[in-house]
Design an enzyme around this catalytic site. Structure first.
Site, short mmCIF file in Angstrom:
data_model
loop_
_atom_site.label_atom_id
_atom_site.label_comp_id
_atom_site.label_asym_id
_atom_site.label_seq_id
_atom_site.Cartn_x
_atom_site.Cartn_y
_atom_site.Cartn_z
N ASP A 201 0.86 -1.21 -0.03
CA ASP A 201 -0.05 0.01 0.13
C ASP A 201 0.83 1.24 0.09
O ASP A 201 1.51 1.51 1.04
CB ASP A 201 -0.80 -0.16 1.30
CG ASP A 201 -1.86 0.98 1.23
OD1 ASP A 201 -1.75 2.12 0.62
OD2 ASP A 201 -2.66 1.17 2.07
N HIS A 202 1.09 1.66 -1.20
CA HIS A 202 2.26 2.89 -1.17
C HIS A 202 2.01 3.92 -0.46
O HIS A 202 3.03 4.61 -0.27
CB HIS A 202 2.53 3.32 -2.62
CG HIS A 202 1.20 4.06 -3.16
ND1 HIS A 202 0.25 3.47 -3.92
CD2 HIS A 202 1.21 5.41 -3.17
CE1 HIS A 202 -0.67 4.74 -4.07
NE2 HIS A 202 0.02 5.55 -3.59
N HIS A 264 -6.26 2.82 1.86
CA HIS A 264 -5.43 4.12 2.33
C HIS A 264 -6.11 4.70 3.57
O HIS A 264 -5.55 4.97 4.64
CB HIS A 264 -5.33 5.07 1.12
CG HIS A 264 -4.60 4.63 0.01
ND1 HIS A 264 -3.89 3.60 -0.25
CD2 HIS A 264 -5.06 4.96 -1.23
CE1 HIS A 264 -3.39 3.56 -1.21
NE2 HIS A 264 -4.26 4.13 -2.24
#
Lengths: 510, 366
Positions: A201-202, A264
Site C-alpha cells: 500500500d504505497h 489508504h
C-alpha cells in the site's frame, strides 16, 4: 562460514544505510503504468543512492515479443522521464546489465521454465545468491495462474542449498470484498507463507504517514489532547482532481470506496487512532492497528451515515471534462461510485462518541490527502459574541500529499484596536518532500521487500478487518437505486454535505 | 531577493531579515538549524552553493563568515542577504573588516535561529586547531571540518583527532560512507573469518587512513595502507580464511566486488559532490562515535612513529593494534642500535628492509 553479527555494523553508526542483499526482482506486468511511472524509476533511484547491492538483477516478464534490449530501452525511457535522482550513466549501465526480459503468457508453462532458467543463470553470472522477489504488478485475476506457475516451475521453492529467500509482492486491491480477499489470500498462501507475502500500500511508504507515528508518540504536547476529551471529530480525506483516465476496465465495478477507503483511508485511520505500540517492530505496530480496526463500528442506519456519487461533466481547473458515464469503456447504467464518504465510530475509551468521517473522490477541485483532527469549541469564551464570530474550531491537519507537512489552525487576534478573533493557519513543511534525499514511497517499500522488513506492509488480518468495515456499506449501496451526480471540479455531491450537516458539522474545504 | 547592507550592524541585519520575510509573504518554512560557514572570499562561492543545495533538505539560515583584511585598523561589517531565490531558508554573507574579524562570534550570536541546533563548517583549508574551542565552533552542536582541504592533510586529521570533542566530524569521514556501506554490505553475506585487510589509495589521503583505521577497529585485524595512483581510494581487500573479498575502484566511478567462488559484481561508486556531503552531515546532529574511534586510532598509529608523508605503506594494527606498530618501530630502532651488518652493508637494501617489516611485522621481528 561465520554467522556472528557483522562487525562492520554498529548501532551507533547511523550513516550506514540499510542495503539490500544480492537478489533478483522479477517484475510481472512491466508494460503497465505502475511499472513505467513508479517501479522502474524507483529501482533506478535506489541504485543511484547506493542502496541496491552489487549483485542485483531485474527480470521483466510480459506478453511482449521483446528481447533484453527492448526492455532496457523501455526502462531507460521511464527512468529518464520519471526518476527523482539525477541520471548518471555509470549507475544506469550497471543496472541495465542486470536487466533481462522473458516473454510469455501467464498460462504458458514453457515461459515460466524459461524464467526459471533465466534467474538461475543470473545467480551464476550476477551472483544474485538465489534470492528472488516476485512483484505481481498485474490484475488480481491473474494471481492464481501466476502463483501456480511459480510453484510448478519450481521458482517458488526455497533453495535449500543456498537458503535464498522467496518473496512475493502484491498490490491493492486485495480482493473486492471479504470473501474474495480470503480467496486471494488462500491462493497466494498455497505457495508462499504469510511472512513472505508483502502487500504494498504505497501510502504507507510516504514520509508523512510514517511521521504520524513520530508526531504522536515522540512528542508530549499532542498525545494529551488526542482523545474524546478534546477532539470533536476527525476528517480523513483523499481527493483527486483527475478522473479515471484509462483505467475504466479496472475502475468500473470497483469504485472509490474499494479503491481508496478500504486500504489508504482505513490505514490512515488506524495510524491516527491507534494506541501506542509497545515498540516499532512490525508485530507491535500491526497488533495495535488490528485492535483499532476491530473496534471500528459502522453506524446502524447507513443511509444517514454514507454518501456516494459520480462525477458529471463540467469544468475542472479550466478544462472541460467528461462525466463518468461518458468516459470510454464505462457502461451507461454504471452505478460505480467515484466519490464515497462514510462516517465511522470507534468503540473504545479514547474515541467513544468521536465520529471519523472518511471521504474520497475523483474530479474534485484539488488534489489533497490529509488527516484533520478538529477540536471542540472552547467551553467558555470570555469574549463577546461579535468578537469571536469568525472563530471556528481549532484543527491539527497532517497533510499527506501533495504538500507534505502539518498545519495547525487556531484563533488569533486581528491586528487593530478592536478585539476580533479569527482563524489563522500555521504551517510546517519539513522540506524533505521536494528533495531527492527523501525517498519516494515505492523506493522505500521496494527496499523493505528486498531487505525483508515488514512493518510498512499490512498483513492479511488488517485486510480482512477493513473489508468487514466496508462490506456492509457496499451492500447498502448496492440496494440504492441511483448514484448522485456531482459537478466536476467541485467539492463532491450534496448528499455528502448533508451527511455532515445532519451532525451539525461541515467538511473542511478542499 | 537580495539586500546589501554596508557598514552595518546585527540589529539592522535582523530587521532586514524580518522585513524580507514579511515582504515575501512569510514563506512557510520551518527552519531546522543555523549553518555557520567560516571561509574566505575565494572559497565562499562553492561553499554557499553547496549549502543552498543542502538547504533544500534541511531548511536553514546560512551565515557565511568571511574575514577580509584583518590587518586594517577600522572595523566594518558588510552584509548581503539572499532569500527566496534558490530554495528555502536564508543566506547571509557577513564580510568583516579589521579587528572585527577577530570577534566574528559577536556578530554571529545575535543572528542564530533561536532554540534550534547550530552547525559550524570550515570548508576551506583554514581548519581551526581545536574546533570546539574556536569561538565560532563553540557555538555549535556540530563542527564540520575538511582535512583534505588543508595543506598538511594527515597532520591536520591527526590534530583534529587529538582535539576531538563530541560533535566534531570531518568530510574525509563523510566521503567514506558509500565505501563503508559497500563493505558492510559485503560482510552482511556469509563469509569466512577475516584475517587482515588492505586499503589502496592515492598518497596523502585522510579518507583512506580513516577507512583503514575503521576497518582495523571494527574487525580487530591488521590493515595495511598501500599507495596507488588514485583517484581517491582505489581498492579495499579483506583477506579471509577462504580467500580475498576485494572491492576495487580504479577509475573513481565504478567499483567491482570480488568474492571467492562468486562472480564479480559491479556497482557505481561515485565520488560525491560537496552538497551531498554537507547534507549527510546535517542529517545527524548527534556525536559520531564511530568517527571518533576511527580518528583516534589513526592519530595513535600516526604518532607511534610512522612516516607522515603518506607515501610509505602503513599498517593499522588489529585488536591490541597499536602494538604491532610499536613493535615494528622497535625492531627498526634495534636495527640501528645493533648495527647489524645486513643493515649497514648498503643503503638501498636497508631501505627495503625498513619497508618490508612494515608489510610483515612478524617477519621483521625474526
Amino acid at each position: 562460514m561465520t554467522t556472528t553479527p557483522n562487525p562492520l555494523r554498529d548501532p551507533r553508526d547511523k550513516r550506514l544505510p540499510r542495503v539490500a542483499g544480492p537478489s533478483v526482482l522479477v517484475l510481472f506486468g512491466v508494460t503497465g503504468d505502475l511499472s513505467r511511472k513508479k517501479l522502474l524509476p524507483a529501482i533506478y533511484d535506489l541504485a543511484n543512492r547506493g542502496l541496491l547491492p552489487p549483485g542485483f538483477a531485474l527480470v521483466g516478464f510480459a506478453r511482449r515479443d521483446w528481447d533484453h534490449q527492448d526492455f532496457r530501452q523501455i526502462a531507460y525511457d521511464s527512468v529518464k522521464e520519471h526518476a527523482r535522482t539525477p541520471f548518471r550513466e555509470d549507475v544506469w549501465t550497471h543496472l541495465a546489465e542486470g536487466m533481462h526480459f522473458v516473454p510469455g503468457e501467464f498460462d504458458d508453462a514453457g515461459a515460466f521454465e524459461a524464467l526459471a532458467m533465466a534467474v538461475k543463470e543470473l545467480d551464476a553470472s550476477r551472483g544474485t545468491g538465489g534470492n528472488y522477489a516476485f512483484y505481481l504488478s498485474i490484475p488480481p485475476k491473474f494471481f492464481p495462474q501466476v502463483v501456480e506457475q511459480l510453484q510448478t516451475s519450481g521458482l517458488a521453492d526455497r533453495d535449500n542449498h543456498t537458503g535464498g529467500f522467496r518473496r512475493v509482492v502484491i498490490e491493492k486491491p486485495f480482493g473486492h470484498d471479504l470473501v474474495s480477499a480470503k480467496e486471494l489470500n488462500d491462493t497466494v498462501h498455497r505457495v508462499f507463507p504469510e511472512e513472505s507475502i508483502f502487500r504494498i500500500d504505497h501510502y504507507l511508504g510516504k514520509e508523512t504517514v510514517q511521521n504520524i507515528l513520530a508526531l504522536r508518540f515522540a512528542n508530549t504536547m499532542f498525545e494529551p489532547i488526542w482523545n474524546r476529551g478534546f477532539v470533536d471529530h476527525v476528517q480523513i480525506t483523499m481527493a483527486e482532481d483527475i478522473g479515471i483516465g484509462g483505467r475504466a476496465g479496472y475502475y468500473d465495478g470497483i469504485g472509490a470506496a474499494r479503491d481508496v477507503i478500504q486500504n489508504h483511508l482505513l490505514q490512515l485511520l488506524a495510524l491516527t487512532a491507534m494506541e501506542e505500540p509497545t515498540s516499532f517492530s512490525a508485530e507491535a505496530v500491526r497488533a495495535e492497528k488490528a485492535k483499532i480496526l476491530s473496534s471500528v463500528r459502522v453506524p446502524d442506519d447507513l443511509s444517514l451515515a454514507t454518501a456516494h456519487g459520480q462525477y458529471a461533466a463540467g469544468w475542472q481547473g479550466g478544462v472541460k471534462v467528461k462525466g463518468y458515464l461518458e468516459e470510454e469503456g464505462i457502461p451507461q447504467d454504471s452505478r460505480t461510485e467515484t466519490y464515497a464518504a462514510i462516517k465511522l465510530e470507534i468503540d473504545n475509551r479514547r474515541w467513544a462518541g468521536v465520529p471519523f468521517y472518511l471521504r474520497t473522490g475523483k474530479r474534485l477541485s484539488r488534489r489533497v490527502s490529509e488527516v484533520a483532527l478538529v477540536f471542540q469549541q472552547a467551553p467558555h469564551l470570555p469574549f463577546s459574541h461579535t468578537d469571536t464570530e469568525e472563530l471556528g474550531q481549532n484543527a491539527l491537519v497532517m497533510r499527506v500529499q501533495p504538500d507534505e507537512g502539518i498545519t495547525v489552525r487556531f484563533g488569533s487576534k486581528v491586528p487593530g484596536t478592536s478585539m476580533e478573533i479569527r482563524d489563522v493557519n500555521m504551517d510546517f513543511a519539513y522540506g524533505e518532500s521536494f528533495t531527492e534525499s527523501s525517498p519516494e514511497a515505492y523506493e522505500r517499500l521496494l527496499l523493505d521487500v528486498l531487505i525483508g522488513d515488514p512493518p510498512l506492509f499490512p498483513r492479511q488480518e488488517e485486510v480482512e478487518l477493513s473489508w468487514k468495515i466496508l462490506d456492509p456499506i457496499e451492500e447498502h449501496w448496492a440496494t440504492q437505486g441511483k448514484v448522485d451526480q456531482y459537478k466536476s471540479g467541485g467539492y463532491g455531491p450534496a448528499s455528502a454535505d448533508e451527511l455532515m450537516a445532519r451532525d451539525g458539522r461541515a467538511w473542511r474545504r478542499l | 531577493m537580495n539586500i546589501d547592507l554596508t557598514n552595518t550592524n546585527t540589529r539592522r541585519i535582523q530587521e532586514a531579515l524580518t522585513q524580507a520575510r514579511h515582504l515575501m509573504g512569510g514563506p512557510a518554512v520551518g527552519m531546522v538549524l543555523t549553518l555557520i560557514i567560516v571561509t574566505d572570499e575565494s572559497a565562499q562561492y562553492d561553499a554557499v552553493r553547496a549549502a543552498t543545495e543542502a538547504a533544500r533538505e534541511h531548511p536553514c539560515r546560512v551565515l557565511t563568515v568571511i574575514s577580509r583584511d584583518a590587518r586594517g585598523s577600522s572595523s566594518r561589517l558588510d552584509a548581503e542577504i539572499r532569500m527566496g531565490e534558490t530554495g528555502p531558508g536564508e543566506t547571509v554573507l557577513l564580510r568583516m573588516y579589521g579587528p572585527l574579524a577577530e570577534h566574528a562570534d559577536s556578530v554571529v550570536v545575535p543572528l542564530l535561529m533561536p532554540d534550534t541546533p547550530v552547525v559550524t563548517w570550515w570548508p576551506g583549508g583554514k581548519v581551526p586547531k581545536s574546533p570546539s574551542e574556536d569561538p565560532l565552533g563553540a557555538l555549535a552542536q556540530r563542527r564540520v571540518t575538511d582535512a583534505y582541504a588543508a595543506r598538511d592533510r594527515l597532520g591536520t586529521l591527526a590534530r583534529l583527532a587529538e582535539a576531538y570533542r563530541p560533535g566534531d566530524t570531518d568530510f574525509s569521514w563523510t566521503r567514506l560512507t558509500s565505501w563503508r556501506s559497500l563493505l558492510a554490505a559485503a560482510l552482511d553475506q556469509d563469509h569466512d573469518e577475516v584475517t587482515g585487510g588492505e586499503v589502496a589509495a592515492e598518497p596523502d589521503s585522510p579518507s583512506a587512513e580513516l577507512l583503514a583505521a575503521w576497518l582495523a577497529v571494527r574487525l580487530g585485524v591488521p590493515v595495511r595502507r598501500v599507495v596507488s595512483d588514485g583517484p581517491g581510494i582505489t581498492g579495499v581487500t579483506l583477506a579471509t580464511t577462504g580467500g580475498d573479498i576485494e572491492v576495487s575502484r580504479p577509475d573513481g566511478r565504478v567499483a567491482t566486488l570480488a568474492r571467492p567462488g562468486q562472480p564479480d559484481r559491479q556497482v557505481a561508486l561515485l565520488r560525491r559532490p560537496m552538497a551531498d556531503l554537507l547534507a549527510e552531515e546535517l542529517r545527524r546532529l548527534d556525536p559520531d562515535e564511530v568517527y571518533q574511534d576511527a580518528a583516534k586510532r589513526f592519530a595513535k598509529d600516526l604518532s607511534s612513529g610512522q612516516p607522515t608523508d603518506g607515501t610509505a605503506e602503513r599498517e593499522f594494527g588489529g585488536s591490541g593494534g597499536g602494538k604491532a606498530a610499536d613493535k615494528e618501530e622497535k625492531s627498526e630502532k634495534q636495527d640501528d642500535g645493533d648495527g647489524k651488518p645486513a643493515a649497514k652493508s648498503s643503503g638501498s637494501s636497508r631501505s627495503t628492509a625498513a619497508k618490508k617489516p612494515a608489510a610483515k611485522p612478524k617477519a621483521g621481528d625474526k
